[in-house]
Design a protein around this motif. Sequence first.
Motif, PDB file in Angstrom:
ATOM      1  N   SER A   1      36.373  46.993  29.053  1.00 31.79           N
ATOM      2  CA  SER A   1      37.521  45.750  29.498  1.00 31.79           C
ATOM      3  C   SER A   1      37.967  46.026  31.176  1.00 31.79           C
ATOM      4  CB  SER A   1      38.825  47.124  28.347  1.00 31.79           C
ATOM      5  OG  SER A   1      38.301  48.871  29.571  1.00 31.79           O
ATOM      6  N   ALA A   2      37.413  46.103  31.274  1.00 30.63           N
ATOM      7  CA  ALA A   2      37.680  46.251  33.738  1.00 30.63           C
ATOM      8  C   ALA A   2      36.830  44.905  33.548  1.00 30.63           C
ATOM      9  CB  ALA A   2      36.594  47.407  34.075  1.00 30.63           C
TER      10      ALA A   2
ATOM     11  N   LEU B   1      41.111  38.136  34.581  1.00 32.07           N
ATOM     12  CA  LEU B   1      41.767  37.474  34.747  1.00 32.07           C
ATOM     13  C   LEU B   1      42.749  38.302  36.119  1.00 32.07           C
ATOM     14  CD1 LEU B   1      43.228  39.183  31.497  1.00 32.07           C
ATOM     15  CD2 LEU B   1      42.717  37.157  32.034  1.00 32.07           C
ATOM     16  N   GLN B   2      42.488  39.140  37.058  1.00 32.96           N
ATOM     17  CA  GLN B   2      42.681  38.815  38.008  1.00 32.96           C
ATOM     18  C   GLN B   2      42.380  38.274  39.269  1.00 32.96           C
ATOM     19  OE1 GLN B   2      44.494  41.430  39.227  1.00 32.96           O
ATOM     20  NE2 GLN B   2      44.980  40.909  41.477  1.00 32.96           N
TER      21      GLN B   2
ATOM     22  N   SER C   1      41.422  34.956  38.690  1.00 31.74           N
ATOM     23  CA  SER C   1      42.501  33.686  37.951  1.00 31.74           C
ATOM     24  C   SER C   1      43.727  33.894  38.076  1.00 31.74           C
ATOM     25  CB  SER C   1      42.421  34.066  36.397  1.00 31.74           C
ATOM     26  OG  SER C   1      42.896  32.193  35.895  1.00 31.74           O
ATOM     27  N   ALA C   2      44.419  34.457  38.389  1.00 32.50           N
ATOM     28  CA  ALA C   2      45.441  35.525  38.444  1.00 32.50           C
ATOM     29  C   ALA C   2      46.243  34.727  40.306  1.00 32.50           C
ATOM     30  CB  ALA C   2      46.507  36.307  37.882  1.00 32.50           C
ATOM     31  N   HIS C   3      45.264  35.089  40.260  1.00 31.78           N
ATOM     32  CA  HIS C   3      44.716  34.306  42.457  1.00 31.78           C
ATOM     33  C   HIS C   3      44.282  33.250  42.896  1.00 31.78           C
ATOM     34  CE1 HIS C   3      46.073  38.949  42.140  1.00 31.78           C
ATOM     35  NE2 HIS C   3      46.891  38.068  43.414  1.00 31.78           N
ATOM     36  N   GLY C   4      44.247  32.633  41.612  1.00 27.72           N
ATOM     37  CA  GLY C   4      43.687  31.091  41.310  1.00 27.72           C
ATOM     38  C   GLY C   4      42.163  31.816  42.755  1.00 27.72           C
TER      39      GLY C   4
END
Length: 841
Positions: free
Chosen positions: A198-199, A205-206, A208-211
């Motif tokens: 899961s990590a 995702l992390q 991607s969230a910060h571009g």
Amino acid sequence: MHPPANAQPQAAQAFRHFFQELREVYLERETLFTQIELALLCREHVLVVGPPGTAKSAIASAVLGRILDEKTGQPSLFAKQIAESTVQTDLIGPVDFKVLTETGRTEFLTEDGMLGATHAFLDEVFDGRDMLLRSVLNVLHERELKHGRRVTSGRIECAIMTSNRYLSEVLARSPELLLAFADRLSFISFVPKSFARSASRAAMLQRSAHGLRPDLRAQLSLQQLDVLQAAVERVVVSSVLLEAIELLTDELERALTAQVSKLPDYVPTKYFSQRSVVKALWALKAAVVRDQLYRHPERPLEATVEDLDALRWFFLLGGPPAEESEALLKVAVDPRERAQLEIVRIEQEAFDAALAKVRAELGSGPEREAATLGAAEELKKVEALTRGFQPGLVTTSAQQLRVKLVPGPRHADNRELLLGAARGLLASVGQRLTRGPIEGTESRLGLPMFTALVEVTRLSGLVPELGSLRPTLIEATSRFLVQSLELMALNAESLSFDEAVSADGLLGAANGLAEELAQVEELLALMAESHVVLASQLRRDEAEARQRAVTVLRQRVASVFPGTRSRRDPLDALSADSRRLAQIEQALCRLDPSQRGLKQQLLQPLGFDYARSVLGTVPFERIDQLSRTVLSVAENLRREGLTPEPVFVECREVLETRVRDYVRNVGRELASVPPAPQAAISGEAYHFYRGDFSQQARDGEFSALLGLEGQLAFARAPSATFFLSEAVREAVARVDLAFVQTRLKFLRSWLTQLLTALPAPQTAQNRASADHIFDRLVRSRFPMLTLKEGELVRLKGVLGVLMAVPGEPGESARKLEGVLRGINEDFTNFSKQLLERRASL
């Protein structure tokens, strides 16, 4: 040119940083990066499969697109997305239209295709057509393109191919295509749809969230990769490890094949062939260098048993390790995904079991190899030779030792045992050679000994450890050959004093000598590899002995033929002699090609006997029957390899005697008894003419004689017009004239009596009386003989041939032609008047 001393460490560091950076960006792709690393190091190709969105294409581009050429600062990369519309020229390069228009040949500009680059990236490879993909695979495997008479080598080292399809889909579409990929590609990897940890998903995702986009800065050059590839080439793989690769390949193939019966949809990832075994060796070498790069920088470049574990990335479908596979199986919902993960798990378990078994067996390798080699049995054979020399045993022992020593056992101890047997064998042979070809009352050592010497000499030349013993063996063999060649010539010359020798005996002697000398020639060729001068002298001795033997054998053959011939059919006797002489000539030609023609020389007198016997005794009633006999004799002579011309020239007198005797027997004047008036009218004259009379009056014999002359034209002298003498031709012409004259007398008498018995056509006063005359004429059958059967025309043809004979026969024929013309005119006039009178009433 050797690279600088610090090139290896720099290349190693660049390689590690390059892939460590990639591993940090693309999570849970450890197996794929390992397989790509191995592929780059050993110059092989990789196939990556998995569902869409798993970064397959991104990884391929991030790897191959960032390996730069230090000279240009650019990657040497050919990249292409495959589609159903993709054609061969899209991949190997466009057609060279200049060559096509100037020469008509189709050649390709391969520099513009994948062969012109060091690396290639083929995306969605299974979207292409099957024939295209097979062609691409062959080009990638062979690293060259064959187009017409030209073969173009390429620079391609490593290609990465990707596909969004599962292997099960490819298998359903084309099993043969999947096997072709499995055989030619060293590494196949599966990238799962999900993350096992899961990590990993959270980290993705992390970012991607910060571009955050992948920031790949580490550099690797083609030149640095060349340094590491050179290190792969230097890796030493011991004979023990080579055996381990073989054992692992066989054991793993058995294990994976067993899974096929349990899982009907399963096909092993690797196609086990001789090609795959060789590729496994280079994958192992690459694994040694990779281990040095990452784990043991001080290790020598020599493969160990521990390195065998890395072959799992070569033999198996690459995928998540065991613990990750279990986690992925729990969350997988797509049956294709589950099947692919299950294959990864099954193959890993099979590999672990096979590797454990191989490691356990490696310790007993020397003993197992020794049992297979049978070194103890070879030593026993050599010991047996000390008790009694047997050339046949020497031959088989030398052959078996050569097979076992070249290239040789993997284990030194086993090789030493076999070398001991080989040295003992050479010693036994050397001891026997010192005693010469004849020992005591024994017969000469011939063909078996020469065969044994060939095998022993070959063994001494192929096994390096026997090199020190070879000079002694060659010298002893040389002395033995000098004596043997002299004895071979003397044995042949002794046949001159053997009055009982037969054709079969001579044939056996010639064949035996040819076989022995063939082995001597082979032996001299082997000796010349190390002793040129000595072999040259022996070749002169061999040629002299050969010539002496051939001379005697030919003389004895000439004296034996013709021998006492059985009272058989002449043709059977000739055929038997022809076969035997052909065998003897073939045997002598093996000794000396100039002996060709022996059969023709010795068979010709036998051919004379055959022809005289047949032509002088076969009965005939007509000359055309004699012609058929002549044709048969000529064909039989040709079939047996004889030229018939001289035979028939020799038999000319026989033929002329037969023809003269025939003419004398049939040439008596025949009585031409005129038919009675009633017989002329009733048809009895016709039956007599066609029956007994025709048997006696055999006209047409001169034409048959001309046909015989045509059959004998091949034996005629170039300046001669005829083969048979003029006297014979004239005799036949005269008897033919007598036959024709007899027939004409009978026909004249028959027609005269017929016309006398019939009323003149003008006397018929009505149709009934005309029909009566007509019926009587038809009943006589004279019209049928002359008109329907054409007897008068036939006789005219016979006379036409005879009129061409010069002198008195031709003149007589012309007179008879006048008689024939008179008969025809009388019958024609009467018939014409009768038909006209009948038609008028």
